[in-house]
Design a protein around this motif. Structure first.
Motif, PDB file in Angstrom:
ATOM      1  N   ASN A   1       0.857  -1.183   0.000  1.00  0.00           N
ATOM      2  CA  ASN A   1       0.000   0.000   0.000  1.00  0.00           C
ATOM      3  C   ASN A   1       0.892   1.231   0.000  1.00  0.00           C
ATOM      4  OD1 ASN A   1      -2.027   1.885   0.289  1.00  0.00           O
ATOM      5  ND2 ASN A   1      -3.097   0.764   1.894  1.00  0.00           N
ATOM      6  N   LYS A   2       0.972   1.892  -1.149  1.00  0.00           N
ATOM      7  CA  LYS A   2       1.826   3.079  -1.283  1.00  0.00           C
ATOM      8  C   LYS A   2       1.040   4.277  -0.743  1.00  0.00           C
ATOM      9  CE  LYS A   2       4.512   3.227  -4.953  1.00  0.00           C
ATOM     10  NZ  LYS A   2       5.806   2.766  -4.420  1.00  0.00           N
ATOM     11  N   HIS A   3       1.242   4.548   0.534  1.00  0.00           N
ATOM     12  CA  HIS A   3       0.431   5.535   1.240  1.00  0.00           C
ATOM     13  C   HIS A   3       0.668   6.953   0.714  1.00  0.00           C
ATOM     14  CE1 HIS A   3      -0.678   2.450   4.059  1.00  0.00           C
ATOM     15  NE2 HIS A   3       0.578   2.239   4.406  1.00  0.00           N
ATOM     16  N   HIS A   4      -0.430   7.712   0.662  1.00  0.00           N
ATOM     17  CA  HIS A   4      -0.376   9.132   0.308  1.00  0.00           C
ATOM     18  C   HIS A   4      -1.099   9.910   1.421  1.00  0.00           C
ATOM     19  CE1 HIS A   4       0.645   7.360  -3.540  1.00  0.00           C
ATOM     20  NE2 HIS A   4       0.988   8.544  -3.988  1.00  0.00           N
ATOM     21  N   TYR A   5      -0.395  10.842   1.998  1.00  0.00           N
ATOM     22  CA  TYR A   5      -0.903  11.592   3.143  1.00  0.00           C
ATOM     23  C   TYR A   5      -1.243  13.022   2.716  1.00  0.00           C
ATOM     24  CZ  TYR A   5       1.510   7.712   5.387  1.00  0.00           C
ATOM     25  OH  TYR A   5       1.945   6.470   5.745  1.00  0.00           O
ATOM     26  N   LEU A   6      -2.427  13.470   3.132  1.00  0.00           N
ATOM     27  CA  LEU A   6      -2.862  14.814   2.790  1.00  0.00           C
ATOM     28  C   LEU A   6      -1.932  15.841   3.447  1.00  0.00           C
ATOM     29  CD1 LEU A   6      -5.244  16.091   1.192  1.00  0.00           C
ATOM     30  CD2 LEU A   6      -6.371  16.402   3.401  1.00  0.00           C
ATOM     31  N   ALA A   7      -1.371  16.723   2.656  1.00  0.00           N
ATOM     32  CA  ALA A   7      -0.465  17.745   3.186  1.00  0.00           C
ATOM     33  C   ALA A   7      -1.250  18.815   3.944  1.00  0.00           C
ATOM     34  CB  ALA A   7       0.336  18.382   2.051  1.00  0.00           C
ATOM     35  N   ASP A   8      -0.720  19.211   5.097  1.00  0.00           N
ATOM     36  CA  ASP A   8      -1.346  20.260   5.909  1.00  0.00           C
ATOM     37  C   ASP A   8      -0.876  21.623   5.403  1.00  0.00           C
ATOM     38  OD1 ASP A   8      -2.485  21.885   7.776  1.00  0.00           O
ATOM     39  OD2 ASP A   8      -1.234  21.208   9.457  1.00  0.00           O
ATOM     40  N   LEU A   9      -1.745  22.324   4.709  1.00  0.00           N
ATOM     41  CA  LEU A   9      -1.410  23.635   4.153  1.00  0.00           C
ATOM     42  C   LEU A   9      -1.998  24.779   4.976  1.00  0.00           C
ATOM     43  CD1 LEU A   9      -1.945  22.904   0.341  1.00  0.00           C
ATOM     44  CD2 LEU A   9       0.120  22.624   1.715  1.00  0.00           C
ATOM     45  N   SER A  10      -2.613  24.438   6.115  1.00  0.00           N
ATOM     46  CA  SER A  10      -3.243  25.477   6.932  1.00  0.00           C
ATOM     47  C   SER A  10      -2.248  26.529   7.447  1.00  0.00           C
ATOM     48  CB  SER A  10      -3.990  24.839   8.099  1.00  0.00           C
ATOM     49  OG  SER A  10      -3.107  24.100   8.926  1.00  0.00           O
ATOM     50  N   PRO A  11      -0.969  26.188   7.738  1.00  0.00           N
ATOM     51  CA  PRO A  11      -0.042  27.231   8.173  1.00  0.00           C
ATOM     52  C   PRO A  11       0.159  28.335   7.137  1.00  0.00           C
ATOM     53  CG  PRO A  11       0.835  25.077   8.749  1.00  0.00           C
ATOM     54  CD  PRO A  11      -0.347  24.855   7.847  1.00  0.00           C
ATOM     55  N   PHE A  12      -0.184  28.037   5.880  1.00  0.00           N
ATOM     56  CA  PHE A  12       0.002  29.021   4.813  1.00  0.00           C
ATOM     57  C   PHE A  12      -1.322  29.668   4.409  1.00  0.00           C
ATOM     58  CE2 PHE A  12       2.530  25.103   4.000  1.00  0.00           C
ATOM     59  CZ  PHE A  12       3.660  25.511   4.702  1.00  0.00           C
ATOM     60  N   GLY A  13      -2.368  29.388   5.199  1.00  0.00           N
ATOM     61  CA  GLY A  13      -3.677  29.953   4.907  1.00  0.00           C
ATOM     62  C   GLY A  13      -4.330  29.338   3.692  1.00  0.00           C
ATOM     63  N   LEU A  14      -3.958  28.106   3.381  1.00  0.00           N
ATOM     64  CA  LEU A  14      -4.491  27.441   2.189  1.00  0.00           C
ATOM     65  C   LEU A  14      -5.332  26.240   2.577  1.00  0.00           C
ATOM     66  CD1 LEU A  14      -1.253  27.438  -0.033  1.00  0.00           C
ATOM     67  CD2 LEU A  14      -3.208  28.994  -0.224  1.00  0.00           C
ATOM     68  N   GLU A  15      -6.432  26.040   1.874  1.00  0.00           N
ATOM     69  CA  GLU A  15      -7.231  24.841   2.041  1.00  0.00           C
ATOM     70  C   GLU A  15      -6.683  23.737   1.133  1.00  0.00           C
ATOM     71  OE1 GLU A  15     -11.304  25.714   1.354  1.00  0.00           O
ATOM     72  OE2 GLU A  15     -11.512  27.036   3.111  1.00  0.00           O
ATOM     73  N   ASN A  16      -6.914  22.501   1.516  1.00  0.00           N
ATOM     74  CA  ASN A  16      -6.413  21.382   0.722  1.00  0.00           C
ATOM     75  C   ASN A  16      -7.489  20.298   0.627  1.00  0.00           C
ATOM     76  OD1 ASN A  16      -4.852  19.600  -0.700  1.00  0.00           O
ATOM     77  ND2 ASN A  16      -3.528  19.030   1.025  1.00  0.00           N
ATOM     78  N   PRO A  17      -8.457  20.514  -0.277  1.00  0.00           N
ATOM     79  CA  PRO A  17      -9.556  19.546  -0.413  1.00  0.00           C
ATOM     80  C   PRO A  17      -9.144  18.332  -1.258  1.00  0.00           C
ATOM     81  CG  PRO A  17      -9.888  21.363  -1.931  1.00  0.00           C
ATOM     82  CD  PRO A  17      -8.628  21.685  -1.170  1.00  0.00           C
ATOM     83  N   GLY A  18      -8.203  17.551  -0.748  1.00  0.00           N
ATOM     84  CA  GLY A  18      -7.791  16.329  -1.436  1.00  0.00           C
ATOM     85  C   GLY A  18      -7.034  16.568  -2.718  1.00  0.00           C
ATOM     86  N   GLU A  19      -6.133  17.555  -2.731  1.00  0.00           N
ATOM     87  CA  GLU A  19      -5.409  17.883  -3.961  1.00  0.00           C
ATOM     88  C   GLU A  19      -3.899  17.726  -3.832  1.00  0.00           C
ATOM     89  OE1 GLU A  19      -8.506  21.196  -5.789  1.00  0.00           O
ATOM     90  OE2 GLU A  19      -6.781  21.861  -4.615  1.00  0.00           O
ATOM     91  N   VAL A  20      -3.333  18.036  -2.669  1.00  0.00           N
ATOM     92  CA  VAL A  20      -1.890  17.978  -2.490  1.00  0.00           C
ATOM     93  C   VAL A  20      -1.571  16.913  -1.440  1.00  0.00           C
ATOM     94  CG1 VAL A  20       0.194  19.252  -1.851  1.00  0.00           C
ATOM     95  CG2 VAL A  20      -1.662  20.425  -3.064  1.00  0.00           C
ATOM     96  N   PHE A  21      -0.696  15.954  -1.821  1.00  0.00           N
ATOM     97  CA  PHE A  21      -0.395  14.816  -0.957  1.00  0.00           C
ATOM     98  C   PHE A  21       1.113  14.654  -0.776  1.00  0.00           C
ATOM     99  CE2 PHE A  21      -4.531  14.012  -2.711  1.00  0.00           C
ATOM    100  CZ  PHE A  21      -5.244  13.391  -1.688  1.00  0.00           C
ATOM    101  N   ILE A  22       1.475  14.035   0.321  1.00  0.00           N
ATOM    102  CA  ILE A  22       2.842  13.593   0.558  1.00  0.00           C
ATOM    103  C   ILE A  22       2.896  12.106   0.227  1.00  0.00           C
ATOM    104  CG2 ILE A  22       4.669  13.305   2.265  1.00  0.00           C
ATOM    105  CD1 ILE A  22       3.231  15.549   3.883  1.00  0.00           C
TER     106      ILE A  22
END
Length: 286
Positions: free
Chosen positions: A238-259
């Motif tokens: 299972n090649k895991h993809h983790y949702l990146a936390d962009l809140s420190p930059f004032g950005l929302e991340n509705p399932g678009e940017v992953f680690i």
């Protein structure tokens, strides 16, 4: 306390073979990595150093190259069967020969120009004895990803569980699959391409609630479409993809940017078997 010699084998590993088929102006290219292992009456060499029953591994390497010239090298299953049957037939002390081949694909660019195909490796493992032959084909390193239609929830939770249930996740894996043939004579190229297409189609078309469910769907699709195949075994990391936390930059991340995670990773393994399939004649796994 008694001490005895247990199961053993020996051979030549990873003989690299490139065979150019010069049929007129248009050439063909075969690129194999061949490993040979022989087992049988080899007790003397282990216990006393008596090598009278030992075929040198260098001879095995030479046989690979000689057979490539004498018999050609086309489908890896055919070449592996030729080699394995040769060693069993010509060496009375050898009771079983196992030949494994990695086949590296090349895409044609011109009559004698090629580009290495890097998305997966075709595999073959043939085991031959005086009574039987077993052919296992497969693929390794086939990376697949679904960016939607994957959920994971309803799982066991205890005091150490931190994973949150999800109804929308990336599902990605690097497929290692092996499939055991019911016989040792088929259209190997068509069988391989058909099995590979079935694996990919099932992965893409399955709405997944777990990677285990997807594994079964992939194996079942191969058996449904390829009657010459008796059993499919898969290992799906299972090649895991983790949702990146962009809140420190004032950005929302509705399932678009992953680690993209590296390790550790989940590893799902299993087999799907035709209920009337002939039994395996030799041990095999991934």
């Amino acid at each position: 306390m008694g001490i005895v010699l247990g199961p053993n084998r020996y051979g030549k590993a990873e003989t690299r073979l490139v065979r150019v088929h010069r049929d007129g102006d248009t050439h063909g290219l075969v690129d194999f990595n061949v490993s040979i292992a022989l087992s049988g009456d080899l007790t003397a060499t282990h216990l006393t150093g008596d090598n009278s029953g030992v075929l040198p591994t260098d001879t095995m390497k030479n046989t690979v190259y000689a057979f490539a010239k004498e018999h050609g090298a086309g489908e890896p299953e055919v070449f592996a069967l030729l080699l394995a049957r040769h060693f069993v037939a010509t060496q009375p002390q050898v009771h079983a020969a196992r030949v494994s081949i990695e086949s590296f694909g090349w895409d044609r660019l011109g009559p004698h120009s090629f580009r290495r195909r890097g998305d997966h490796v075709r595999t073959t493992v043939v085991t031959v004895t005086s009574e039987s032959a077993q052919v296992v084909s497969g693929v390794s390193g086939l990376v697949l990803l679904n960016s939607a239609d994957s959920e994971f929830h309803g799982f066991v939770e205890d005091g150490y569980t931190t994973l949150k249930p999800t109804t929308d996740r990336i599902l990605a894996t690097a497929v290692d699959a092996r499939w055991r043939h019911a016989g040792d004579d088929t259209d190997w190229a068509a069988s391989h391409e058909g099995a590979l297409d079935a694996l990919v189609t099932a992965f893409a078309g399955t709405y997944s609630y777990s990677l285990q469910q997807t594994l079964y769907a992939m194996g079942a699709r191969v058996l449904e479409e390829r009657p010459e195949i008796a059993e499919v075994r898969l290992a799906l990391p299972n090649k895991h993809h983790y949702l990146a936390d962009l809140s420190p930059f004032g950005l929302e991340n509705p399932g678009e940017v992953f680690i993209a995670g590296d390790r550790p990773y989940g590893l799902i393994e299993g087999s799907v078997i035709r209920d009337d399939a002939p039994a395996a004649t030799a041990e095999w796994w991934l």
